[in-house]
Design an enzyme around this catalytic site. Structure first.
Site, PDB file in Angstrom:
ATOM      1  N   ARG A  83      26.341  74.425  97.086  1.00 26.41           N
ATOM      2  CA  ARG A  83      27.517  73.850  96.415  1.00 26.41           C
ATOM      3  C   ARG A  83      27.948  74.671  95.194  1.00 26.41           C
ATOM      4  O   ARG A  83      29.006  74.390  94.626  1.00 26.41           O
ATOM      5  CB  ARG A  83      27.249  72.401  96.014  1.00 26.41           C
ATOM      6  CG  ARG A  83      27.144  71.455  97.215  1.00 26.41           C
ATOM      7  CD  ARG A  83      27.064  69.999  96.801  1.00 26.41           C
ATOM      8  NE  ARG A  83      27.290  69.103  97.925  1.00 26.41           N
ATOM      9  CZ  ARG A  83      26.319  68.493  98.637  1.00 26.41           C
ATOM     10  NH1 ARG A  83      25.060  68.699  98.338  1.00 26.41           N
ATOM     11  NH2 ARG A  83      26.635  67.699  99.633  1.00 26.41           N
ATOM     12  N   GLN A  87      24.413  61.443 105.991  1.00 33.13           N
ATOM     13  CA  GLN A  87      23.915  61.495 104.618  1.00 33.13           C
ATOM     14  C   GLN A  87      25.030  61.719 103.598  1.00 33.13           C
ATOM     15  O   GLN A  87      24.762  61.846 102.408  1.00 33.13           O
ATOM     16  CB  GLN A  87      22.803  62.537 104.473  1.00 33.13           C
ATOM     17  CG  GLN A  87      23.254  63.980 104.562  1.00 33.13           C
ATOM     18  CD  GLN A  87      22.059  64.926 104.606  1.00 33.13           C
ATOM     19  OE1 GLN A  87      21.318  64.986 105.582  1.00 33.13           O
ATOM     20  NE2 GLN A  87      21.849  65.669 103.526  1.00 33.13           N
ATOM     21  N   MET A 105      21.369  72.574 105.993  1.00 30.15           N
ATOM     22  CA  MET A 105      22.761  72.292 106.368  1.00 30.15           C
ATOM     23  C   MET A 105      23.566  73.592 106.418  1.00 30.15           C
ATOM     24  O   MET A 105      24.800  73.567 106.391  1.00 30.15           O
ATOM     25  CB  MET A 105      23.395  71.307 105.392  1.00 30.15           C
ATOM     26  CG  MET A 105      22.664  69.962 105.386  1.00 30.15           C
ATOM     27  SD  MET A 105      23.666  68.600 104.779  1.00 30.15           S
ATOM     28  CE  MET A 105      24.010  69.154 103.121  1.00 30.15           C
ATOM     29  N   ASP A 155      15.433  69.426  95.782  1.00 35.41           N
ATOM     30  CA  ASP A 155      15.767  68.066  96.205  1.00 35.41           C
ATOM     31  C   ASP A 155      14.470  67.260  96.173  1.00 35.41           C
ATOM     32  O   ASP A 155      13.908  66.902  97.212  1.00 35.41           O
ATOM     33  CB  ASP A 155      16.383  68.098  97.608  1.00 35.41           C
ATOM     34  CG  ASP A 155      17.668  68.919  97.626  1.00 35.41           C
ATOM     35  OD1 ASP A 155      18.718  68.369  97.329  1.00 35.41           O
ATOM     36  OD2 ASP A 155      17.595  70.136  97.905  1.00 35.41           O
ATOM     37  N   GLN A 176      14.309  63.864  97.861  1.00 36.48           N
ATOM     38  CA  GLN A 176      14.346  64.049  99.322  1.00 36.48           C
ATOM     39  C   GLN A 176      12.959  64.423  99.854  1.00 36.48           C
ATOM     40  O   GLN A 176      12.499  63.899 100.873  1.00 36.48           O
ATOM     41  CB  GLN A 176      15.355  65.136  99.670  1.00 36.48           C
ATOM     42  CG  GLN A 176      15.316  65.602 101.110  1.00 36.48           C
ATOM     43  CD  GLN A 176      16.452  66.553 101.411  1.00 36.48           C
ATOM     44  OE1 GLN A 176      17.573  66.119 101.599  1.00 36.48           O
ATOM     45  NE2 GLN A 176      16.184  67.851 101.454  1.00 36.48           N
ATOM     46  N   GLY A 234      17.310  80.543  98.311  1.00 36.59           N
ATOM     47  CA  GLY A 234      16.407  79.385  98.312  1.00 36.59           C
ATOM     48  C   GLY A 234      15.964  79.047  99.718  1.00 36.59           C
ATOM     49  O   GLY A 234      14.769  78.844  99.987  1.00 36.59           O
ATOM     50  N   HIS A 235      16.924  79.018 100.648  1.00 33.15           N
ATOM     51  CA  HIS A 235      16.576  78.738 102.043  1.00 33.15           C
ATOM     52  C   HIS A 235      15.663  79.837 102.600  1.00 33.15           C
ATOM     53  O   HIS A 235      14.715  79.556 103.343  1.00 33.15           O
ATOM     54  CB  HIS A 235      17.837  78.661 102.912  1.00 33.15           C
ATOM     55  CG  HIS A 235      18.793  77.567 102.539  1.00 33.15           C
ATOM     56  ND1 HIS A 235      20.038  77.815 102.001  1.00 33.15           N
ATOM     57  CD2 HIS A 235      18.705  76.218 102.644  1.00 33.15           C
ATOM     58  CE1 HIS A 235      20.668  76.668 101.807  1.00 33.15           C
ATOM     59  NE2 HIS A 235      19.888  75.684 102.171  1.00 33.15           N
ATOM     60  N   SER A 281      22.305  76.832  94.919  1.00 35.54           N
ATOM     61  CA  SER A 281      22.746  75.730  95.783  1.00 35.54           C
ATOM     62  C   SER A 281      23.957  76.176  96.586  1.00 35.54           C
ATOM     63  O   SER A 281      24.797  76.945  96.094  1.00 35.54           O
ATOM     64  CB  SER A 281      23.137  74.528  94.917  1.00 35.54           C
ATOM     65  OG  SER A 281      23.903  73.599  95.676  1.00 35.54           O
TER      66      SER A 281
HETATM   67  P1  AMP Z   1      20.417  72.071 102.157  1.00 37.91           P
HETATM   68  O1  AMP Z   1      20.889  73.085 103.144  1.00 37.91           O
HETATM   69  O2  AMP Z   1      21.081  72.166 100.839  1.00 37.91           O
HETATM   70  O3  AMP Z   1      20.345  70.681 102.735  1.00 37.91           O
HETATM   71  O4  AMP Z   1      18.917  72.454 101.859  1.00 37.91           O
HETATM   72  C1  AMP Z   1      17.990  72.704 102.877  1.00 37.91           C
HETATM   73  C2  AMP Z   1      16.635  72.848 102.253  1.00 37.91           C
HETATM   74  O5  AMP Z   1      16.660  73.923 101.322  1.00 37.91           O
HETATM   75  C3  AMP Z   1      16.189  71.596 101.479  1.00 37.91           C
HETATM   76  O6  AMP Z   1      14.810  71.384 101.700  1.00 37.91           O
HETATM   77  C4  AMP Z   1      16.457  71.986 100.054  1.00 37.91           C
HETATM   78  O7  AMP Z   1      15.637  71.327  99.123  1.00 37.91           O
HETATM   79  C5  AMP Z   1      16.144  73.468 100.092  1.00 37.91           C
HETATM   80  N1  AMP Z   1      16.784  74.185  98.979  1.00 37.91           N
HETATM   81  C6  AMP Z   1      18.093  74.172  98.633  1.00 37.91           C
HETATM   82  N2  AMP Z   1      18.293  74.904  97.523  1.00 37.91           N
HETATM   83  C7  AMP Z   1      17.074  75.378  97.152  1.00 37.91           C
HETATM   84  C8  AMP Z   1      16.614  76.192  96.087  1.00 37.91           C
HETATM   85  N3  AMP Z   1      17.434  76.663  95.144  1.00 37.91           N
HETATM   86  N4  AMP Z   1      15.299  76.476  96.026  1.00 37.91           N
HETATM   87  C9  AMP Z   1      14.435  75.996  96.956  1.00 37.91           C
HETATM   88  N5  AMP Z   1      14.803  75.220  97.985  1.00 37.91           N
HETATM   89  C10 AMP Z   1      16.110  74.921  98.086  1.00 37.91           C
END
Ligand code: AMP
Length: 296
Positions: free
Chosen positions: A192, A66, A35, A155, A158, A41-42, A190
């Site tokens: 957030r 969502q 998103m 997640d 998810q 992480g991404h 995150s």
């Molecule tokens: P999001 O943009 O938050 O919807 O996350 C996109 C993807 O990045 C999802 O598969 C999340 O699980 C993953 N993600 C988000 N934060 C982390 C993190 N700290 N470590 C690993 N994967 C992450």
């Protein structure tokens, strides 16, 4: 459209053609759905996708279906230019950033629902959330035709829902789960976390700390579900205005153990709690993951 040396696709048919072209060059296509508001992480997911495929797409789409009516859809951070730079630096091949009308054409009324895996944990507190997730991921898979798609274990629910959706819909995509990237103090990274004030940020650390205590107790042989959850709760409740859940479940089925139950060799303990204005989630798989705060 090309910006620098990364292609940015907003148009669905141009994007489909780019993925078709990669496949016709015999390149494996990898997909990292996000998103946006990208962080390390991404980036780790992009790198994982690059290890497994040559043509790596990062989708950036804040998916309205969502989010619940009182959630943060409108204020979710959208630093698009920075995100494109991050994708470029990470070595992604292209960014797919569709519009809401593109992904949900007028009159759209089809949804994808996964039943039992979507029911516990966030399923209780965010009605419709996983239906939104499963639907958008199914659409992204349909457009992209990836060999592999990488999701974060942060997640965890998810990831399990998407794995099941892909299996049940007979989609030829390998769904890969990547470990959670954490800040040095253990907090799961995150998008957030930007909502946290400096005080909230300190308080948020109680979440990985509580999970670490559960991991350590598990290693000492504690198998009582209620006792393990209580270790997490005693860390989190002093700093959280609302704990949605602290539950422990079978790592594959996500069937939640009641507090008297003796857990098996692999169980996921998951938390969703509000700290300041942010609803934070985290989890560890007992019997598999190490403690998020090693020095705890
Ligand atoms: P999001 O943009 O938050 O919807 O996350 C996109 C993807 O990045 C999802 O598969 C999340 O699980 C993953 N993600 C988000 N934060 C982390 C993190 N700290 N470590 C690993 N994967 C992450």
């Amino acid at each position: 459209m090309s910006e620098g040396h990364i292609d940015i696709h907003r148009d669905l048919s141009a994007y489909r053609s780019a993925c078709d072209a990669a496949r016709s060059r015999s390149e494996r296509v990898g997909l990292v759905p996000t998103m946006g508001a990208l962080h390390s992480g991404h980036v780790a997911l992009i790198q994982e996708a690059l290890r497994r495929s040559k043509f790596v797409v990062v989708s950036i789409f804040v998916n309205p279906t969502q989010f619940g009516p009182n959630e943060d859809f409108a204020r979710y951070p959208r630093p698009f230019e920075r995100d494109v730079e991050a994708c470029k630096r990470a070595g992604a091949s292209c960014v797919f950033a569709p519009s809401v009308d593109g992904m949900y054409p007028p009159g759209d009324e089809t949804r994808v629902r996964v039943d039992s895996l979507a029911a516990p944990f966030c399923g209780v507190h965010r009605p419709g959330h996983f239906e939104g997730v499963a639907t958008i991921v199914a659409k992204l898979f349909a457009l992209t035709g990836p060999c592999v798609a990488v999701f974060g274990r942060k997640d965890y629910q998810q990831l399990r829902v998407v794995e099941r959706m892909a299996r049940d819909l007979l989609l030829a995509v390998e769904v890969v789960g990547h470990p959670t990237l954490r800040e040095p103090d253990g907090l799961a990274i995150s998008s957030r976390n930007v909502y946290l004030s400096p005080d909230d940020r300190l308080h948020a650390r109680q979440i990985p700390l509580g999970l670490s205590h559960a991991v350590q107790a598990f290693h000492r042989g504690v198998r009582n579900a209620g006792r393990l959850c209580e270790l997490v709760r005693s860390c989190v409740s002093p700093v959280s205005s609302q704990i949605d859940y602290i539950d422990i479940a079978d790592a594959l089925t996500l069937k939640v153990f009641d507090s008297q139950a003796t857990i098996g060799d692999r169980a996921v303990i998951a938390v969703a709690a509000r700290v300041g204005p942010a609803r934070l989630i985290d989890n560890v798989v007992l019997g598999e993951d190490s403690a998020p705060c090693p020095e705890a």
